[in-house]
Design a protein around this motif. Structure first.
Motif, PDB file in Angstrom:
ATOM      1  N   VAL A 141       0.838  -1.204   0.000  1.00 49.40           N
ATOM      2  CA  VAL A 141       0.000   0.000   0.000  1.00 49.40           C
ATOM      3  C   VAL A 141       0.872   1.251   0.000  1.00 49.40           C
ATOM      4  N   LEU A 142       0.509   2.208  -0.862  1.00 46.92           N
ATOM      5  CA  LEU A 142       1.238   3.486  -0.924  1.00 46.92           C
ATOM      6  C   LEU A 142       0.266   4.607  -0.567  1.00 46.92           C
ATOM      7  N   VAL A 143       0.453   5.201   0.597  1.00 48.91           N
ATOM      8  CA  VAL A 143      -0.436   6.309   0.981  1.00 48.91           C
ATOM      9  C   VAL A 143       0.300   7.649   1.011  1.00 48.91           C
ATOM     10  N   ASN A 144       1.602   7.593   0.785  1.00 48.97           N
ATOM     11  CA  ASN A 144       2.387   8.824   0.794  1.00 48.97           C
ATOM     12  C   ASN A 144       2.884   9.099  -0.618  1.00 48.97           C
ATOM     13  N   PRO A 145       2.564  10.251  -1.187  1.00 46.87           N
ATOM     14  CA  PRO A 145       2.915  10.491  -2.597  1.00 46.87           C
ATOM     15  C   PRO A 145       4.427  10.517  -2.849  1.00 46.87           C
ATOM     16  N   SER A 182       8.581   4.330  -5.458  1.00 46.17           N
ATOM     17  CA  SER A 182       8.292   2.908  -5.303  1.00 46.17           C
ATOM     18  C   SER A 182       8.347   2.135  -6.623  1.00 46.17           C
ATOM     19  N   ASP A 183       8.744   0.873  -6.518  1.00 45.71           N
ATOM     20  CA  ASP A 183       8.691  -0.026  -7.674  1.00 45.71           C
ATOM     21  C   ASP A 183       7.274  -0.515  -7.927  1.00 45.71           C
ATOM     22  N   VAL A 184       6.429  -0.375  -6.927  1.00 49.09           N
ATOM     23  CA  VAL A 184       5.055  -0.873  -7.055  1.00 49.09           C
ATOM     24  C   VAL A 184       4.307  -0.033  -8.083  1.00 49.09           C
ATOM     25  N   VAL A 185       3.743  -0.704  -9.060  1.00 43.39           N
ATOM     26  CA  VAL A 185       2.978   0.001 -10.091  1.00 43.39           C
ATOM     27  C   VAL A 185       1.506  -0.005  -9.673  1.00 43.39           C
ATOM     28  N   LEU A 186       0.994   1.178  -9.425  1.00 42.19           N
ATOM     29  CA  LEU A 186      -0.403   1.232  -8.987  1.00 42.19           C
ATOM     30  C   LEU A 186      -1.352   1.015 -10.157  1.00 42.19           C
ATOM     31  N   HIS A 241       3.470   8.619 -11.366  1.00 45.84           N
ATOM     32  CA  HIS A 241       3.352  10.060 -11.583  1.00 45.84           C
ATOM     33  C   HIS A 241       2.237  10.300 -12.596  1.00 45.84           C
ATOM     34  N   ILE A 242       1.453  11.383 -12.400  1.00 50.01           N
ATOM     35  CA  ILE A 242       0.328  11.631 -13.312  1.00 50.01           C
ATOM     36  C   ILE A 242       0.634  12.764 -14.288  1.00 50.01           C
ATOM     37  N   PHE A 243       1.124  13.886 -13.753  1.00 48.02           N
ATOM     38  CA  PHE A 243       1.396  15.020 -14.645  1.00 48.02           C
ATOM     39  C   PHE A 243       2.335  15.998 -13.942  1.00 48.02           C
ATOM     40  N   THR A 244       2.955  16.827 -14.746  1.00 49.50           N
ATOM     41  CA  THR A 244       3.639  18.009 -14.229  1.00 49.50           C
ATOM     42  C   THR A 244       2.995  19.209 -14.906  1.00 49.50           C
ATOM     43  N   TRP A 245       2.665  20.192 -14.107  1.00 53.69           N
ATOM     44  CA  TRP A 245       2.044  21.390 -14.678  1.00 53.69           C
ATOM     45  C   TRP A 245       2.799  22.613 -14.170  1.00 53.69           C
ATOM     46  N   GLU A 246       3.151  23.491 -15.086  1.00 54.75           N
ATOM     47  CA  GLU A 246       3.971  24.651 -14.726  1.00 54.75           C
ATOM     48  C   GLU A 246       3.291  25.946 -15.107  1.00 54.75           C
ATOM     49  N   VAL A 303       0.255  12.833  -8.393  1.00 57.63           N
ATOM     50  CA  VAL A 303       0.771  11.506  -8.059  1.00 57.63           C
ATOM     51  C   VAL A 303      -0.371  10.550  -7.714  1.00 57.63           C
ATOM     52  N   TYR A 304      -0.243   9.295  -8.187  1.00 59.18           N
ATOM     53  CA  TYR A 304      -1.177   8.237  -7.785  1.00 59.18           C
ATOM     54  C   TYR A 304      -0.777   7.664  -6.430  1.00 59.18           C
ATOM     55  N   THR A 305      -1.774   7.424  -5.588  1.00 55.47           N
ATOM     56  CA  THR A 305      -1.560   6.700  -4.327  1.00 55.47           C
ATOM     57  C   THR A 305      -2.752   5.773  -4.105  1.00 55.47           C
ATOM     58  N   ASN A 306      -2.726   5.043  -3.001  1.00 52.23           N
ATOM     59  CA  ASN A 306      -3.860   4.172  -2.686  1.00 52.23           C
ATOM     60  C   ASN A 306      -4.873   4.893  -1.805  1.00 52.23           C
ATOM     61  N   LYS A 307      -5.342   5.988  -2.321  1.00 55.14           N
ATOM     62  CA  LYS A 307      -6.407   6.728  -1.638  1.00 55.14           C
ATOM     63  C   LYS A 307      -7.546   6.956  -2.628  1.00 55.14           C
TER      64      LYS A 307
END
Lengths: 809, 164
Positions: A142-146, A152-156, A180-185, A375-379
């Motif tokens: 489980v990944l709850v911290n972005p 992490s090697d874990v692919v969500l 990672h989902i996106f970078t926006w500047e 960022v993707y997490t398990n939330k």
């Protein structure tokens, strides 16, 4: 004859138009228990659907057995992803350009995720059916911290990587990592770095704007009814954007849009929770098609808090630079944004971090740079704007904290630091370093008025004395003075840069004047407590000269209302309110021609006066709007079509920028951590004021939701991804006992581009309130070395702050 | 599923009689069985008070009362407080003082307030805030709810005095 003796003032008063504290027309039904909310809808043969939900935050599903559930008395069907897959509905598009599982497709990504949909004769049978569905899970890390997720090697999300495990491009370009989902500047990175590196003074701060939830008192829900005889789908629901929902349902179901009718009935509060499209809607529609019966789905409170529409969850790092005298020279902001298992943020398509680039606030900051990494997490997915325009609460909290942190670094009064950096009145329209063009403002006037109203200098003197007393052991209570000055960006928005799934964010109003001089107006928005039926009638009354009491406002039925993008982000008054005024002006233009005909003069020889057209220079010769309305239906007027109707689709030229100045005075017991709000002063400038009573009510409510977020409300997870605050026992909603009385005040700086100069107000108090409450807590501890502590400042965290600063001896 | 029970109750002055599973919750009975949809469901854990009704003279949260517990009881909901032609003073005051916005908490809020004013016809602001703390409103920030209840109390006391 009576009209002739009536004073102009009396005629204005009778209209109950702009500026009048008109009592609400909605209240009769609500106070008598006759509201019509989605759960009040009952249809013949209606079934009830409910979800089997995942107890795990990350797990593979190795089997689902529904046999026992189907034997439960009253259970008619159990849908799983396998049933939806042939229809292409096991996944659905999100508003953020990602996709989301409707029902778990092989794995689950957050606790509470929808796994199967049980359809039964009533809620009790559905609950029994849920108990009988057997799901086999194989737990995954489980990944709850972005930050950990990005390492992490874990692919969500296996669906977002290619065969080699490399991240595929997302909706907003290349991705740096599989989670990672996106970078926006926004802004100028190099110049900002240079300015900060060369600055005389730089203040830095890391802050976490915690995850929370809008939690309206009514949860989300819908009733789907597929009429197989006529091929029509009717969908009632708690939709803040009914037309957008209709289009989305059409696109994903393949049902032609004219065969779909979406109705938002009375809505028990929204605050952003009811903007998104949720699996419950899709499953209800499918279940109605499968069973041939209407299907109702209503979240319970745990479902609501755990699965639909979280807000915030921004990890923000700031650097702000200034001269020794406190003139700000640059601002740098980086955000790591926790979006949960699917990116389902409700933002305009081109803005994956919403309007976070309003984070230079109310200040004339020449250089700035913002970078946001999603960022993707398990939330849970979501990321809605909880009582604010898109991510504006985060932006304002960020800058209002950075100002405080800079004031500490400069050893300067924070009110003065604000004052010397405000954008000046003559600078408007003002283009900020991150690109937005602020329409109008007079910040100095508002600030001086606020500081004077609370006797700011007196408060600081009292605070200094308190600190002496505290150090001398005479008291255990510290005093905090919270300041905030906010600028919002609301009223999304101009079609040139604002759309949701390709739908331009204009809005609309259609007016029909009846022969006897009353009217109905329909809008593309939908009230959730804001009182649209009251206030939009006031806008019209002033525009068309018929009493507000003679104007019915109707919203929320896509078969009758003109297309609009709905109500959220304080957009109703800036966009639909503008459409209302513009449609009213079309009515007036035609009325002018009718009046001129009736008065036997040229069109240009009559002018509008409150409730009538008068012959210029001969005010005794006039036709009232009531008379004109009748004439529109009973006279053959050369060159003019019968009837008196108009429609306006309004594409706003710019956003509107409401602002305000708030001060909170708080006593904090360092031994219990309990804050006592002694005083809260709120000055709001929302431009032209339509209904002062309703504005004040909005301010009270928004401040109370701000108090909640700042002082205790959060969606917290443990390391296993379990939601720790899934009921109202743990999720803080303030009661009458915890909430103070607020003092409200205002200045009026109309929007120059809005037809009536209005800017919107519903969300300002939340946006400005959160940093104000937080700053009060932090200010109390400033003399003892506090620079920044994270919200929510619940009793324990305040006690801990005091403890860590050595105040417990 | 349990054996059905024979239940009798009086709701807003009307006698009701039916068979129900003992696990059925009173809020469900009212809303689904008797079509009394004024009381709402907000949390199902007794926290929010949207479902508040008066049961045998006491304010209760109907979402956590089993119908079996309510057998033989007398119940008043928002629908039983006034009529369109003769509103309860609290119904008038909430509109007059903008004591509601989305309206979802309002039936429970007003129903609770009727009991509060019965128990204490002349409450202070503090007593109102304490006495209403079982009812959550997400929209108003309570300030105008307190104002509405104060105004209704004054109105009711004046009417009582005039009658005496």
């Amino acid at each position: 004859m009576k009209d002739e003796v009536e004073s102009r003032e009396d005629r204005v008063g009778k209209l109950k138009g702009l500026g009048c504290s008109r009592k609400r027309v909605e209240d009769a039904r609500f106070t008598q228990g006759k509201g019509n909310y989605v759960d009040d809808i009952k249809l013949d043969g209606m079934l009830f659907g409910d979800f089997v939900r995942s107890p795990y935050a990350h797990a593979r599903i190795t089997g689902i057995n529904i046999d026992a559930a189907l034997k439960v008395p009253g259970v008619l069907a159990v849908l799983t992803a396998k049933d939806l897959e042939p229809l292409g509905l096991h996944w659905m598009p999100t508003l953020a350009g990602d996709r989301q599982m409707v029902l778990a497709d092989g794995k689950v990504l957050f606790q509470g995720q929808e796994v199967a949909f049980v359809v039964a004769e009533d809620r009790y049978a559905a609950a029994d059916g849920i108990e009988a569905v057997e799901v086999e899970y194989e737990e995954l890390p489980v990944l709850v911290n972005p930050f950990e997720s990005l390492k992490s090697d874990v692919v969500l999300r296996e669906d977002t990587v290619d065969e080699d495990g490399a991240p595929k491009d997302g909706a907003h370009g290349p991705r740096k990592h599989h989670n990672h989902i996106f970078t926006w500047e926004a802004g100028d990175r190099d110049t900002t770095e240079q300015v900060i590196s060369e600055a005389e003074v730089v203040a830095e701060s890391d802050m976490y704007y915690h995850r929370t939830h809008p939690c309206p008192l009514e949860t989300c829900g819908c009733v789907a009814s597929m009429d197989k005889v006529n091929g029509k789908l009717t969908l009632w629901g708690t939709f803040q954007a009914p037309h957008a929902i209709r289009t989305v349902v059409s696109l994903i179901s393949g049902i032609e849009e004219h065969n779909i009718r979406v109705i938002s009935p009375d809505i028990g509060g929204g605050f952003g929770n009811k903007v998104g499209a949720y699996p419950g809607y899709v499953c209800s529609v499918v279940a109605s098609i499968v069973t041939g019966k209407p299907v109702k789905w209503i979240e319970d409170r745990m479902d609501n808090l755990m699965t639909t529409a979280f807000a915030r969850d921004y990890h923000m790092t700031g650097r702000i630079s200034a001269t020794k005298d406190g003139k700000i020279t640059g601002l740098h902001c980086h955000v790591t944004a926790d979006h949960g298992g699917f990116d389902a943020c409700a933002d305009p398509t081109k803005f994956p971090a919403g309007f976070m680039n309003i984070c230079t606030g109310s200040y004339d900051i020449p250089t700035a740079f913002l970078e946001v990494d999603g960022v993707y997490t398990n939330k849970a997915p979501g990321g809605v704007s909880y009582r604010c325009s898109f991510r504006v609460t985060e932006a304002v909290y960020f800058i209002e904290r950075m100002i405080e942190v800079l004031a500490i670094k400069l050893n300067m009064d924070a009110a003065e630091l604000r004052r010397i950096n405000f954008i000046r009145k003559e600078q408007f329209p003002y283009t900020a370093a991150l690109g937005w063009e602020y329409d109008s403002g007079d910040y100095h006037t508002a600030w001086e008025k606020a500081l004077k109203a609370v006797d700011y200098e007196g408060l600081r003197a009292e605070q200094a004395q308190r600190i002496e007393d505290f150090k001398a052991g005479k008291t255990r209570k510290l005093m905090g003075i919270g300041l905030s000055f906010f600028t919002e960006i609301v009223g999304a928005g101009p079609v040139k840069n604002c759309d949701i799934l390709g739908l331009g964010m204009f809005d609309s109003c259609e007016i029909r004047i009846h022969p006897t001089g009353s009217a109905i107006a329909r809008l593309g928005t939908i009230s959730q407590g804001q009182g649209h039926a009251t206030t939009f009638a006031q806008i019209l009354a002033s525009e068309i000269g018929l009493p507000a009491d003679s104007i019915t406002i109707e919203e929320g039925d896509t078969d009758t209302a003109p297309y609009g993008l709905g109500t959220y982000g304080s957009r109703s008054t800036p966009v639909a309110g503008a459409a209302t005024a513009m449609a009213g002006r079309k009515i007036r233009a035609k009325a002018q021609m009718i009046a001129a005909y009736l008065l036997e003069v040229h069109d240009d020889d009559v002018e509008f006066d409150v409730d009538r057209f008068v012959v210029k220079g001969a005010p005794e010769r006039f036709k009232t709007m009531k008379e004109i309305a009748f004439a529109a239906y009973n006279q053959a007027i050369p060159g003019i079509e019968p009837g008196l109707e108009a429609v306006s689709y309004y594409d706003p030229p710019n956003m509107t920028y409401p602002f305000g100045a708030y001060v909170c005075v708080m006593d904090i017991d360092v031994d219990t951590g309990v804050p006592e709000i002694r005083r809260f002063y709120a000055l709001d400038d929302c431009g032209t004021r339509i209904n002062p009573m309703i504005i004040e009510g909005q301010v009270h409510g928004g401040l109370t939701e701000a108090l909640a977020v700042a002082l205790g409300q959060e969606i917290a997870y443990d390391d296993m991804g379990n939601v720790k605050t899934g009921t109202l026992m743990d999720f803080f909603l303030p009661t009458a006992w915890e909430v103070p009385n607020y003092e409200t005040d205002h200045t009026v700086t109309p929007s120059p581009h809005h037809p009536i100069g209005a800017k919107g107000v519903g969300e300002s108090p939340h946006v400005g309130g959160v940093p104000c409450f937080s700053n009060a807590v932090q200010d109390a501890f400033r003399p003892f070395g506090n620079v920044h502590t994270n919200m929510p400042h619940d009793h324990w965290r305040i006690w801990k702050t005091a403890h860590d600063l050595g105040l417990h001896g | 599923m349990g054996k059905k029970m024979h239940i009798q109750m009086t709701v807003n002055g009307k006698a009701e009689e039916f068979l129900a599973e003992p696990r059925e919750l009173l809020i469900y009975t009212l809303r689904e069985r008797l079509n009394i949809t004024g009381p709402h469901i907000g949390c199902e854990t007794s926290h929010c008070g949207a479902c508040t009704v008066t049961l045998n003279g006491k304010s209760v949260k109907a979402c956590t009362v089993f119908v079996a517990q309510a057998d033989g009881s007398e119940i008043t909901t928002i629908e039983g407080l006034g009529t369109p032609d003769a509103l309860h003073p609290l119904q008038v005051a909430f509109k007059e003082h903008h004591g509601l916005q989305c309206g979802y908490c309002t039936p429970g809020m007003i129903t609770r307030a009727t009991k509060l004013l019965e128990e204490n016809p002349n409450p202070t602001e503090e007593e109102i805030r304490f006495g209403m703390a079982g009812n959550i409103c997400r929209c108003t920030g309570y300030q105008n709810i307190v104002k509405s209840i104060k105004a209704a109390a004054a109105e009711m006391n004046a009417a009582k005095e005039a009658a005496e």
